[in-house]
Design an enzyme around this catalytic site. Structure first.
Site, PDB file in Angstrom:
ATOM      1  N   PHE A 151       0.860  -1.176   0.000  1.00 39.46           N
ATOM      2  CA  PHE A 151       0.000   0.000   0.000  1.00 39.46           C
ATOM      3  C   PHE A 151       0.902   1.234   0.000  1.00 39.46           C
ATOM      4  O   PHE A 151       1.914   1.269   0.698  1.00 39.46           O
ATOM      5  CB  PHE A 151      -0.918   0.006   1.220  1.00 39.46           C
ATOM      6  CG  PHE A 151      -1.946   1.097   1.179  1.00 39.46           C
ATOM      7  CD1 PHE A 151      -3.052   0.979   0.369  1.00 39.46           C
ATOM      8  CD2 PHE A 151      -1.784   2.258   1.923  1.00 39.46           C
ATOM      9  CE1 PHE A 151      -4.003   2.001   0.299  1.00 39.46           C
ATOM     10  CE2 PHE A 151      -2.715   3.279   1.866  1.00 39.46           C
ATOM     11  CZ  PHE A 151      -3.827   3.145   1.048  1.00 39.46           C
ATOM     12  N   ASP A 195       2.811  -5.510   8.204  1.00 36.86           N
ATOM     13  CA  ASP A 195       1.607  -4.693   8.111  1.00 36.86           C
ATOM     14  C   ASP A 195       0.439  -5.663   7.970  1.00 36.86           C
ATOM     15  O   ASP A 195       0.354  -6.418   6.995  1.00 36.86           O
ATOM     16  CB  ASP A 195       1.698  -3.775   6.885  1.00 36.86           C
ATOM     17  CG  ASP A 195       0.448  -2.924   6.682  1.00 36.86           C
ATOM     18  OD1 ASP A 195      -0.638  -3.313   7.150  1.00 36.86           O
ATOM     19  OD2 ASP A 195       0.549  -1.884   6.014  1.00 36.86           O
ATOM     20  N   TYR A 245     -10.011   0.257  11.081  1.00 34.72           N
ATOM     21  CA  TYR A 245     -11.258   0.688  10.437  1.00 34.72           C
ATOM     22  C   TYR A 245     -11.714  -0.243   9.321  1.00 34.72           C
ATOM     23  O   TYR A 245     -12.776  -0.038   8.748  1.00 34.72           O
ATOM     24  CB  TYR A 245     -11.139   2.124   9.904  1.00 34.72           C
ATOM     25  CG  TYR A 245      -9.906   2.413   9.083  1.00 34.72           C
ATOM     26  CD1 TYR A 245      -9.814   2.024   7.757  1.00 34.72           C
ATOM     27  CD2 TYR A 245      -8.837   3.089   9.644  1.00 34.72           C
ATOM     28  CE1 TYR A 245      -8.683   2.292   7.005  1.00 34.72           C
ATOM     29  CE2 TYR A 245      -7.705   3.373   8.904  1.00 34.72           C
ATOM     30  CZ  TYR A 245      -7.628   2.966   7.584  1.00 34.72           C
ATOM     31  OH  TYR A 245      -6.503   3.228   6.849  1.00 34.72           O
ATOM     32  N   LYS A 246     -10.929  -1.257   8.994  1.00 35.28           N
ATOM     33  CA  LYS A 246     -11.336  -2.194   7.948  1.00 35.28           C
ATOM     34  C   LYS A 246     -12.169  -3.317   8.570  1.00 35.28           C
ATOM     35  O   LYS A 246     -13.279  -3.087   9.020  1.00 35.28           O
ATOM     36  CB  LYS A 246     -10.106  -2.726   7.217  1.00 35.28           C
ATOM     37  CG  LYS A 246      -9.262  -1.639   6.551  1.00 35.28           C
ATOM     38  CD  LYS A 246      -8.108  -2.231   5.772  1.00 35.28           C
ATOM     39  CE  LYS A 246      -7.112  -1.178   5.325  1.00 35.28           C
ATOM     40  NZ  LYS A 246      -7.699  -0.178   4.410  1.00 35.28           N
ATOM     41  N   ARG A 298     -12.055  -4.837  -6.670  1.00 37.95           N
ATOM     42  CA  ARG A 298     -11.881  -5.541  -5.394  1.00 37.95           C
ATOM     43  C   ARG A 298     -13.238  -5.806  -4.739  1.00 37.95           C
ATOM     44  O   ARG A 298     -14.123  -4.947  -4.743  1.00 37.95           O
ATOM     45  CB  ARG A 298     -11.053  -4.719  -4.411  1.00 37.95           C
ATOM     46  CG  ARG A 298      -9.618  -4.522  -4.739  1.00 37.95           C
ATOM     47  CD  ARG A 298      -8.851  -4.032  -3.511  1.00 37.95           C
ATOM     48  NE  ARG A 298      -9.536  -2.970  -2.775  1.00 37.95           N
ATOM     49  CZ  ARG A 298      -9.095  -2.449  -1.627  1.00 37.95           C
ATOM     50  NH1 ARG A 298      -7.970  -2.895  -1.095  1.00 37.95           N
ATOM     51  NH2 ARG A 298      -9.755  -1.488  -1.023  1.00 37.95           N
TER      52      ARG A 298
END
Length: 397
Positions: A125, A189, A212-213, A356
């Site tokens: 990312f 990560d 938050y995912k 996605r």
């Protein structure tokens, strides 16, 4: 391949089915973006109301003591720890993933003096790679891509357990052992894996992640940092904020780091964001992670099987090498996704050509996946995405 009736039957048999009722999901929406922003836990608004009205409104500054605000970076860290294979006193919550990456890579570099190379992955990312680039430039270090496979002169390696675009999953134990055998420190990560599957970073040196995912902590909820106990006495937090001081309210002129994981705290916690995360973790304390992973795999297999050869797969075919989202390639992926969202199926797009679909097992049903795949096939077959309104790019894709 399963038909819709069989999917409904699987939902009725699903051991995780009751968790769906603990989340707020808009009517008419199939939400496949839990890998980007998780759904709202149903009791989070009440927890936020309590934090705002009863704690802030009723206790004012006293809330730092009476409502436990002061200790939240550590108390919430201990609640997250079991989700990543860590123990008490090994995780601190606060700030953002970018800041946690800066802390971890900086600390690892100082623990390996004489080694002037940091390894990253160009596919990471962007914030991961950007933070490494900026830090390396300030230190005069070299950044090397992991594809080169050389770690003998490396200070630290930062990799993502699950690739944010394709969902490809790394073999964490194998990679960690290989990196450490070469004398480097391993930083993981886990943003795209925590809350989607069992995660174990206990052998790693450091780990970072967001909440938050899949963890459903809310937009902009705080990140977390894991520091292996073997490093806690010697690792330096280069962001020496007052919250990591050994005695913050002594207001000493010089910085004196706290003992243990607290030394990696930086600044005052964002109490309202912590309240929403606290509510989400109430749910996660009851989730059997092995069942979570089993359902994730099953949902991914169902979606990939239904789509078939209508799109080019971007994710690994082997579910053991895949996280909890499936991805496909299409040269006009952005308008395809816009057309799909217009029909109630919410996925997202990642440049240059990735569609996605996040599969959050706690609130996603088999029938949702079935209906989403059928809608996607209709958009493709009828070329509904060619409507010119779908070509206009929004700020957030």
């Amino acid at each position: 391949m399963l038909d819709r009736d069989r999917c409904l039957a699987l939902d009725a048999e699903d051991p995780l089915r009751e968790f769906r009722e603990e989340f707020v999901l808009p009517e008419g929406v199939i939400y496949l973006v839990g890998n980007s922003l998780g759904a709202l836990p149903r009791h989070a608004p009440e927890r936020l109301r309590r934090a705002v009205e009863d704690e802030w409104g009723g206790q004012l500054v006293g809330g730092w003591n009476s409502a436990g605000w002061y200790d939240q970076p550590l108390t919430l860290g201990d609640r997250i720890a079991p989700l990543i294979g860590a123990g008490p006193g090994q995780v601190v919550v606060g700030n953002t993933t970018s800041i946690a990456i800066h802390q971890a890579v900086s600390a690892a570099a100082r623990l390996r003096p004489g080694r002037k190379v940091v390894v990253s992955d160009a596919r990471n990312f962007p914030t991961d790679h950007y933070m490494v680039q900026g830090l390396a430039e300030s230190l005069g270090y070299e950044v090397r891509d992991v594809s080169e496979g050389r770690f003998d002169d490396v200070a630290a390696v930062l990799l993502s357990e699950v690739d944010y675009r394709t969902g490809e999953r790394q073999d964490v134990p194998e990679v960690t052992a290989r990196v450490q055998a070469a004398g480097a420190l391993m930083i993981w990560d886990v943003c795209h894996s925590v809350g989607a599957m069992p995660v174990d970073v206990s052998a790693a040196d450091f780990a970072v992640g967001c909440t938050y995912k899949y963890l459903n902590g809310g937009p902009g909820s705080p990140a977390f940092l894991y520091v292996n106990p073997r490093h806690q006495a010697d690792a330096v937090n280069v962001l020496s904020g007052w919250y990591g001081h050994a005695d913050p309210f002594a207001f000493e002129a010089g910085y004196r780091p706290a003992q243990g994981i607290r030394r990696f705290a930086v600044s005052t916690p964002h109490v309202l964001s912590f309240a929403a995360l606290d509510a989400a973790l109430d749910v996660w304390e009851r989730v059997p992670l092995h069942l979570l992973r089993a359902k994730s795999v099953a949902l991914g297999e169902l979606f990939a099987g239904l789509v078939g050869d209508a799109l080019e797969p971007a994710s690994p075919a082997d579910p053991e090498r895949r996280g909890s989202h499936v991805a496909f390639r299409h040269p006009d992926g952005y308008p395809v996704m816009r057309a799909l969202i217009d029909r109630g199926v919410h996925g997202d797009f990642r440049a240059p050509d990735i569609l996605r679909f996040g599969l959050a097992p706690l609130y996603l049903r088999y029938v949702d996946v079935y209906d989403a795949a059928r809608t996607l096939l209709e958009v493709l077959d009828k070329e509904l995405w060619r409507d010119e309104k779908y070509a206009r790019r929004l700020a957030v894709t």
